[in-house]
Design a protein around this motif. Sequence first.
Motif, PDB file in Angstrom:
ATOM      1  N   SER A  25       2.446  -6.235  -6.641  1.00 21.40           N
ATOM      2  CA  SER A  25       1.499  -5.138  -6.850  1.00 21.40           C
ATOM      3  C   SER A  25       1.584  -4.112  -5.728  1.00 21.40           C
ATOM      4  O   SER A  25       1.948  -4.434  -4.593  1.00 21.40           O
ATOM      5  N   TYR A  50      -0.958   0.587  -8.949  1.00 17.91           N
ATOM      6  CA  TYR A  50      -2.341   0.870  -9.338  1.00 17.91           C
ATOM      7  C   TYR A  50      -2.925   2.029  -8.529  1.00 17.91           C
ATOM      8  O   TYR A  50      -2.566   2.243  -7.373  1.00 17.91           O
ATOM      9  N   ALA A  51      -3.843   2.759  -9.183  1.00 17.52           N
ATOM     10  CA  ALA A  51      -4.619   3.798  -8.504  1.00 17.52           C
ATOM     11  C   ALA A  51      -5.977   3.891  -9.177  1.00 17.52           C
ATOM     12  O   ALA A  51      -6.109   3.655 -10.380  1.00 17.52           O
ATOM     13  N   ALA A  52      -6.997   4.217  -8.390  1.00 18.43           N
ATOM     14  CA  ALA A  52      -8.333   4.398  -8.963  1.00 18.43           C
ATOM     15  C   ALA A  52      -8.405   5.760  -9.645  1.00 18.43           C
ATOM     16  O   ALA A  52      -7.981   6.774  -9.075  1.00 18.43           O
ATOM     17  N   LEU A  66       0.859  -1.176   0.000  1.00 15.42           N
ATOM     18  CA  LEU A  66       0.000   0.000   0.000  1.00 15.42           C
ATOM     19  C   LEU A  66       0.897   1.227   0.000  1.00 15.42           C
ATOM     20  O   LEU A  66       1.898   1.270   0.717  1.00 15.42           O
ATOM     21  N   TYR A 107      -3.524  -9.309  -9.920  1.00 19.37           N
ATOM     22  CA  TYR A 107      -2.950  -8.913  -8.638  1.00 19.37           C
ATOM     23  C   TYR A 107      -2.131 -10.023  -7.982  1.00 19.37           C
ATOM     24  O   TYR A 107      -1.625  -9.851  -6.874  1.00 19.37           O
ATOM     25  N   PHE A 134      -0.728  -0.445  -4.367  1.00 21.90           N
ATOM     26  CA  PHE A 134      -1.957   0.334  -4.535  1.00 21.90           C
ATOM     27  C   PHE A 134      -1.819   1.690  -3.861  1.00 21.90           C
ATOM     28  O   PHE A 134      -1.506   1.776  -2.671  1.00 21.90           O
ATOM     29  N   ILE A 178      -3.196   5.151  -2.305  1.00 21.80           N
ATOM     30  CA  ILE A 178      -4.364   5.715  -1.609  1.00 21.80           C
ATOM     31  C   ILE A 178      -4.019   7.153  -1.250  1.00 21.80           C
ATOM     32  O   ILE A 178      -2.976   7.424  -0.654  1.00 21.80           O
ATOM     33  N   TYR A 196     -10.826  -2.465 -12.746  1.00 22.53           N
ATOM     34  CA  TYR A 196     -10.060  -3.052 -11.653  1.00 22.53           C
ATOM     35  C   TYR A 196     -10.112  -4.579 -11.660  1.00 22.53           C
ATOM     36  O   TYR A 196      -9.229  -5.246 -11.118  1.00 22.53           O
TER      37      TYR A 196
END
Length: 235
Positions: free
Chosen positions: A219, A200-202, A126, A215, A221, A223, A210
């Motif tokens: 990986s 990855y990012a939204a 993360l 994954y 992510f 936030i 997604y």
Amino acid sequence: MITSTSSSQVKHIVNLQKKSKLRKEEKQFVVEGIKMVSEAPRDRLVKVYVSETFKADNEEFLKKMNYEALGKDILEDVSDNVFIRMSDTQTPQGIMAVVKMSEITIEDLFGRDMHINSNTIQPLLLILENLQDPGNLGTIIRMAEGAGVTGVIMSCNTVDIYNPKTIRSTMGSIYRVPFVYAADFIGAIELMKKNGISVYAAHLDGSCEYTEADYTKSSAFLIGNEGNGLSLIHI
């Protein structure tokens, strides 16, 4: 037994609870409650404080923990009224400890495969940018442990993970989830990519759903901040 709020130890604990700068300088932080103290790695315990009532009511627990084996001065009795002064909670349980911070580097998190319970697994990270709510950060750390995250990387403007509120929210996960603050946040992300980690990012203009990504490979992510999200798309 410490019976005065003017004790140097009491003042030190209060300052550690309140001042992030002091925590960073001394590389120590304070945890409270039976769960947080009993789960603290024993090789990182500096001092354990118990109130007189807690000691009287929990003789078996203290005997089981055998803190004296770590050093004759590690366990300190405190009068009830002084313990309340030291505590950061409204209803303290009567036990707290000073714990050494962990020493983790970014390379420790993704420079090689992670080894957990004799199994080799790929990094699952993360990356947190500018989170400001202590409770949110603590909850994410707790969630990360449950999800099998192998490490957390934070920007330097993210709230202090050793904030007492954050620590309580982690429910002990702070001891088991490796984490580090990255002085060069963008550089850390680029280094991850060079090490074969997909980041990855939204995003509303994202190039894939997604559900389409794999994954199971290394990986990470992203936030972002609670109110503003990510400052820019780093990927």
